[in-house]
Design a protein around this motif. Structure first.
Motif, PDB file in Angstrom:
ATOM      1  N   LEU A  38      -9.448 -29.836  -6.970  1.00 16.99           N
ATOM      2  CA  LEU A  38      -8.963 -29.972  -5.594  1.00 16.99           C
ATOM      3  C   LEU A  38     -10.098 -29.783  -4.599  1.00 16.99           C
ATOM      4  O   LEU A  38     -10.196 -30.517  -3.610  1.00 16.99           O
ATOM      5  N   ASP A  39     -10.965 -28.810  -4.863  1.00 18.04           N
ATOM      6  CA  ASP A  39     -12.090 -28.560  -3.964  1.00 18.04           C
ATOM      7  C   ASP A  39     -13.082 -29.719  -3.970  1.00 18.04           C
ATOM      8  O   ASP A  39     -13.615 -30.088  -2.926  1.00 18.04           O
ATOM      9  N   GLU A  40     -13.317 -30.299  -5.135  1.00 17.31           N
ATOM     10  CA  GLU A  40     -14.306 -31.369  -5.251  1.00 17.31           C
ATOM     11  C   GLU A  40     -13.776 -32.719  -4.788  1.00 17.31           C
ATOM     12  O   GLU A  40     -14.525 -33.547  -4.302  1.00 17.31           O
ATOM     13  N   GLY A  41     -12.495 -32.967  -4.951  1.00 20.26           N
ATOM     14  CA  GLY A  41     -11.936 -34.276  -4.625  1.00 20.26           C
ATOM     15  C   GLY A  41     -11.168 -34.315  -3.329  1.00 20.26           C
ATOM     16  O   GLY A  41     -10.357 -35.196  -3.108  1.00 20.26           O
ATOM     17  N   GLY A  42     -11.438 -33.376  -2.448  1.00 10.79           N
ATOM     18  CA  GLY A  42     -10.641 -33.249  -1.243  1.00 10.79           C
ATOM     19  C   GLY A  42     -10.985 -34.178  -0.098  1.00 10.79           C
ATOM     20  O   GLY A  42     -10.339 -34.136   0.937  1.00 10.79           O
ATOM     21  N   LEU A  49      -1.115 -31.015   2.035  1.00 11.55           N
ATOM     22  CA  LEU A  49      -0.748 -31.102   0.624  1.00 11.55           C
ATOM     23  C   LEU A  49      -1.732 -30.320  -0.238  1.00 11.55           C
ATOM     24  O   LEU A  49      -1.325 -29.577  -1.139  1.00 11.55           O
ATOM     25  N   MET A  50      -3.014 -30.442   0.054  1.00 15.95           N
ATOM     26  CA  MET A  50      -4.022 -29.702  -0.711  1.00 15.95           C
ATOM     27  C   MET A  50      -3.837 -28.199  -0.538  1.00 15.95           C
ATOM     28  O   MET A  50      -3.957 -27.432  -1.497  1.00 15.95           O
ATOM     29  N   SER A  51      -3.500 -27.773   0.659  1.00 12.42           N
ATOM     30  CA  SER A  51      -3.277 -26.357   0.925  1.00 12.42           C
ATOM     31  C   SER A  51      -2.073 -25.832   0.134  1.00 12.42           C
ATOM     32  O   SER A  51      -2.129 -24.737  -0.446  1.00 12.42           O
ATOM     33  N   VAL A  52      -1.017 -26.618   0.087  1.00 15.13           N
ATOM     34  CA  VAL A  52       0.179 -26.233  -0.670  1.00 15.13           C
ATOM     35  C   VAL A  52      -0.147 -26.159  -2.160  1.00 15.13           C
ATOM     36  O   VAL A  52       0.260 -25.208  -2.847  1.00 15.13           O
ATOM     37  N   ALA A  56      -0.053 -22.772  -4.565  1.00 13.66           N
ATOM     38  CA  ALA A  56       0.749 -22.717  -5.796  1.00 13.66           C
ATOM     39  C   ALA A  56      -0.114 -22.309  -6.989  1.00 13.66           C
ATOM     40  O   ALA A  56       0.285 -21.470  -7.802  1.00 13.66           O
ATOM     41  N   ILE A  57      -1.305 -22.869  -7.074  1.00 13.14           N
ATOM     42  CA  ILE A  57      -2.212 -22.540  -8.179  1.00 13.14           C
ATOM     43  C   ILE A  57      -2.651 -21.085  -8.085  1.00 13.14           C
ATOM     44  O   ILE A  57      -2.679 -20.364  -9.088  1.00 13.14           O
ATOM     45  N   GLU A  58      -2.962 -20.623  -6.885  1.00 15.97           N
ATOM     46  CA  GLU A  58      -3.370 -19.230  -6.705  1.00 15.97           C
ATOM     47  C   GLU A  58      -2.234 -18.269  -7.050  1.00 15.97           C
ATOM     48  O   GLU A  58      -2.465 -17.198  -7.609  1.00 15.97           O
ATOM     49  N   ARG A  59      -0.993 -18.661  -6.744  1.00 17.70           N
ATOM     50  CA  ARG A  59       0.168 -17.834  -7.100  1.00 17.70           C
ATOM     51  C   ARG A  59       0.286 -17.708  -8.625  1.00 17.70           C
ATOM     52  O   ARG A  59       0.509 -16.629  -9.165  1.00 17.70           O
TER      53      ARG A  59
END
Length: 108
Positions: A38-42, A49-52, A56-59
């Motif tokens: 996500l960080d590389e392809g943003g 959407l990326m923030s959401v 979710a991944i961090e949760r």
């Protein structure tokens, strides 16, 4: 669910602590890879959407860390809601889940 319990039958009902840690490590590595992607392809992506997705991944990463702590303190596989064993099939699918399906439904 007691980890390190002896296995019986053709399908294992319980995982060893080592197997649980391996599954949790795999889940953590997968989520970290997703975050990196996500960080590389943003570029040009929908920021909301990326923030959401990142949230979710961090949760899930937090749930994985919590599951490692439950393995360490001997409570892994016990539902945090009702204190009953989490079915092995559920733990096989979501090794970091803190509760059984019924308690998860009540929480949502």
């Amino acid at each position: 669910m007691s980890v390190d319990a002896p296995r019986t039958g053709s399908r294992p009902e319980r995982m060893t602590a080592h197997e649980v840690r391996q599954r949790l490590d795999h889940a953590r590595t997968s989520r970290l890879t997703q975050l990196q992607a996500l960080d590389e392809g943003g570029q040009g992506a929908d920021e909301h959407l990326m923030s959401v997705q990142k949230s979710a991944i961090e949760r899930v990463l937090k749930e994985i860390d919590d599951a490692f702590a439950r393995v360490a303190d001997g409570t892994y596989g016990t539902c945090l809601g009702c204190s009953e064993p989490v079915p092995p099939e559920r733990l096989e699918i979501l090794p970091y889940t803190p509760c059984c399906v019924a308690c998860r439904r009540r929480a949502v």
